[in-house]
Design a protein around this motif. Structure first.
Motif, PDB file in Angstrom:
ATOM      1  N   ALA A  65       0.824  -1.210   0.000  1.00 25.82           N
ATOM      2  CA  ALA A  65       0.000   0.000   0.000  1.00 25.82           C
ATOM      3  C   ALA A  65       0.855   1.255   0.000  1.00 25.82           C
ATOM      4  N   ALA A  66       2.065   1.168   0.529  1.00 24.13           N
ATOM      5  CA  ALA A  66       2.966   2.319   0.519  1.00 24.13           C
ATOM      6  C   ALA A  66       3.218   2.784  -0.913  1.00 24.13           C
ATOM      7  N   ALA A  67       3.237   1.837  -1.856  1.00 24.47           N
ATOM      8  CA  ALA A  67       3.435   2.202  -3.268  1.00 24.47           C
ATOM      9  C   ALA A  67       2.261   3.023  -3.793  1.00 24.47           C
ATOM     10  N   LEU A  68       1.051   2.771  -3.290  1.00 24.95           N
ATOM     11  CA  LEU A  68      -0.108   3.565  -3.709  1.00 24.95           C
ATOM     12  C   LEU A  68       0.048   5.019  -3.261  1.00 24.95           C
ATOM     13  N   LEU A  69       0.596   5.215  -2.065  1.00 28.02           N
ATOM     14  CA  LEU A  69       0.827   6.572  -1.572  1.00 28.02           C
ATOM     15  C   LEU A  69       1.925   7.262  -2.393  1.00 28.02           C
ATOM     16  N   ALA A  70       2.973   6.517  -2.731  1.00 23.50           N
ATOM     17  CA  ALA A  70       4.045   7.088  -3.550  1.00 23.50           C
ATOM     18  C   ALA A  70       3.508   7.505  -4.919  1.00 23.50           C
ATOM     19  N   PRO A  93       6.489   1.036   9.147  1.00 23.18           N
ATOM     20  CA  PRO A  93       7.277   2.271   9.035  1.00 23.18           C
ATOM     21  C   PRO A  93       7.335   2.800   7.591  1.00 23.18           C
ATOM     22  N   LEU A  94       7.385   1.897   6.603  1.00 25.71           N
ATOM     23  CA  LEU A  94       7.432   2.337   5.205  1.00 25.71           C
ATOM     24  C   LEU A  94       6.140   3.062   4.827  1.00 25.71           C
TER      25      LEU A  94
END
Length: 176
Positions: A65-70, A93-94
């Protein structure tokens, strides 16, 4: 009203990059898992699953999901939307780093849960954060008082509804 519905209502039909969450229920209507999806384009992960009375975060899914934010941070435009930030995000943390980066790069319309987590407290303390607690809103402020009393005896009828150029006088007053 759900948080996604609130976020969408505030956006008034605009589609912004970011993420939206959804609580999915089982056949008995009980909470089963929390899903996070990109607000624009493909991308969907299950952030957490029911564990007893609460939700257990899924760390590999949060990392995805961190990639969606990026992607939202890299999207064109000034704004992004995150329809919920809650306690599951504390597990990654990521994810937290990507969320901070999104807040640093864009103006973000975000709905924050009231949970007391370090991440939520940090977001609330940001100097660029305007926090509106919908549970603690004061009664709406009065912007104007329209004096519209009396029976209209001298006027010969209801002066508030009397047409002026085809529009009731009160409607013209309120529009002004």
């Amino acid at each position: 009203m759900g948080k996604t519905s609130l976020c969408d209502a505030l956006l008034a039909g605009r589609v912004l990059p970011g993420v939206r969450s959804r609580l999915c229920r089982d056949d008995a209507g009980q909470p089963h898992h929390v899903e996070l999806a990109a607000r624009t384009g493909p991308g969907r992960v299950i952030l957490g699953r029911r564990a007893g009375a609460g939700m257990e975060p899924d760390l590999p899914a949060l990392e995805q999901a961190a990639a969606l934010l990026a992607a939202a941070a890299a999207a064109p435009g000034e704004w992004a939307a995150v329809d919920e930030v809650g306690y599951l995000e504390q597990a990654s943390p990521l994810y937290q780093t990507r969320l901070r980066e999104l807040f640093d790069k864009k103006r973000v319309l975000a709905v924050l849960r009231k949970a007391d987590t370090p991440l939520l407290a940090e977001l609330r303390r940001r100097p660029d954060c305007l926090l509106v607690d919908l549970d603690e809103l004061a009664p709406p402020r009065v912007g104007a008082v329209v004096l519209a009393a009396g029976k209209g005896e001298r006027f010969g009828g209801n002066k508030l509804l009397a047409p002026l150029g085809g529009v009731p006088l009160l409607a013209r007053t309120l529009a002004a």
